[in-house]
Design an enzyme around this catalytic site. Structure first.
Site, PDB file in Angstrom:
ATOM      1  N   SER A  66      49.566  56.737  28.469  1.00 45.00           N
ATOM      2  CA  SER A  66      49.272  55.535  29.252  1.00 45.00           C
ATOM      3  C   SER A  66      48.025  54.823  28.745  1.00 45.00           C
ATOM      4  O   SER A  66      47.117  55.434  28.168  1.00 45.00           O
ATOM      5  CB  SER A  66      49.070  55.901  30.718  1.00 45.00           C
ATOM      6  OG  SER A  66      50.272  56.375  31.282  1.00 45.00           O
TER       7      SER A  66
HETATM    8  N1  SAH Z   1      50.899  60.578  32.477  1.00 43.43           N
HETATM    9  C1  SAH Z   1      51.056  60.301  31.067  1.00 43.43           C
HETATM   10  C2  SAH Z   1      52.087  59.232  30.777  1.00 43.43           C
HETATM   11  C3  SAH Z   1      53.422  59.677  31.164  1.00 43.43           C
HETATM   12  S1  SAH Z   1      54.737  58.762  30.424  1.00 43.43           S
HETATM   13  C4  SAH Z   1      49.730  59.913  30.436  1.00 43.43           C
HETATM   14  O1  SAH Z   1      48.692  60.118  31.055  1.00 43.43           O
HETATM   15  O2  SAH Z   1      49.698  59.428  29.313  1.00 43.43           O
HETATM   16  C5  SAH Z   1      55.973  59.208  31.609  1.00 43.43           C
HETATM   17  C6  SAH Z   1      56.391  60.654  31.618  1.00 43.43           C
HETATM   18  O3  SAH Z   1      57.289  60.799  32.718  1.00 43.43           O
HETATM   19  C7  SAH Z   1      57.160  61.090  30.377  1.00 43.43           C
HETATM   20  O4  SAH Z   1      56.571  62.245  29.848  1.00 43.43           O
HETATM   21  C8  SAH Z   1      58.561  61.378  30.900  1.00 43.43           C
HETATM   22  O5  SAH Z   1      59.214  62.437  30.243  1.00 43.43           O
HETATM   23  C9  SAH Z   1      58.294  61.714  32.353  1.00 43.43           C
HETATM   24  N2  SAH Z   1      59.435  61.527  33.252  1.00 43.43           N
HETATM   25  C10 SAH Z   1      60.359  60.535  33.255  1.00 43.43           C
HETATM   26  N3  SAH Z   1      61.246  60.717  34.257  1.00 43.43           N
HETATM   27  C11 SAH Z   1      60.858  61.851  34.904  1.00 43.43           C
HETATM   28  C12 SAH Z   1      61.375  62.574  36.027  1.00 43.43           C
HETATM   29  N4  SAH Z   1      62.453  62.180  36.699  1.00 43.43           N
HETATM   30  N5  SAH Z   1      60.728  63.694  36.411  1.00 43.43           N
HETATM   31  C13 SAH Z   1      59.617  64.131  35.750  1.00 43.43           C
HETATM   32  N6  SAH Z   1      59.080  63.494  34.700  1.00 43.43           N
HETATM   33  C14 SAH Z   1      59.703  62.369  34.273  1.00 43.43           C
END
Ligand code: SAH
Length: 217
Positions: A69
């Site tokens: 992010s």
């Molecule tokens: N928090 C992270 C960014 C996450 S990107 C940071 O600090 O950089 C979004 C994440 O959500 C991805 O890793 C993806 O695999 C996960 N994701 C997407 N759908 C999901 C779901 N239904 N349950 C759990 N994780 C999920």
């Protein structure tokens, strides 16, 4: 330590300060959050090839079709979650590389984090351990389901965009809990703050954001 690594370390002190100033200019007010943005070594959350760009205020690819992010968004979400936060436990959905987790971890007692890609979760668990972050519990699974076992949570932070407010997450929020969650289709998402007051849920929109989708199943 190799010379290259040291080089990155040296530039990053200055470049981290520049990033913090930028977030300040964009309206981030919490000194605790800004201090965390300065502290957390974001270059260790991306591939070495991208390390030199780690302190730019932008999302970057981390493999598995996912991203780390943008620092502004992490700061904004953390600030919104903690403003008036009462309690101890936070449920995080979408662990990814763990950058948001690492920024939040020292500011709360305990984080429970759920990620659907086990391989990503495994690497992130090790990364956070290497950074001496121990108040995080990890679970592979579907974030739409939350993590009922340790609920209700005083805070919930969702770092992937949901098509609508997930009912099960609302039910796992404590009676005065706060949830920060991006809602909407790709390219048109609102960062929402949901505040629970017993049976009532108040919603306000904080910002326009762009997240990868919260996948079903
Ligand atoms: N928090 C992270 C960014 C996450 S990107 C940071 O600090 O950089 C979004 C994440 O959500 C991805 O890793 C993806 O695999 C996960 N994701 C997407 N759908 C999901 C779901 N239904 N349950 C759990 N994780 C999920």
């Amino acid at each position: 330590m190799t010379e290259t690594r040291q080089g990155i370390g040296m530039t990053s002190a200055r470049t981290r300060d520049r990033l913090v100033q930028r977030l300040r200019d964009q309206g981030i007010r919490s000194e605790a959050v800004l201090a965390q943005i300065r502290e957390v070594p974001r270059h260790l959350f991306v591939d070495e090839a991208l390390a030199s760009r780690a302190y730019e205020d932008r999302a970057l690819p981390i493999g598995h079709n996912q991203t780390i992010s943008q620092p502004y968004v992490v700061a904004r979400m953390t600030e919104a979650l903690l403003d008036g936060f009462e309690g101890e436990s936070v449920l995080e959905i979408g662990t990814g590389c763990g950058y948001q987790t690492a920024v939040l971890a020292p500011l709360v007692k305990k984080i429970y984090t759920v990620e659907r890609i086990p391989e990503l979760l495994r690497k992130t668990r090790q990364r956070l351990r290497d950074l001496d972050i121990y108040n995080v519990q990890f679970r592979p699974g579907d974030g739409w389901e939350g993590w009922p076992k340790y609920g209700p949570y005083d805070g919930i932070i969702v770092t992937a965009a949901a098509s609508k407010l997930p009912e099960k997450l609302l039910s796992q929020l404590s009676s005065k809990g706060r949830m920060v969650i991006p809602i909407g289709p790709p390219g048109l998402q609102d960062l929402m703050l949901v505040t629970r007051m017993n049976d009532r849920f108040e919603q306000v929109s904080l910002d326009a954001v762009s997240f990868v989708p919260l996948v079903h199943g």
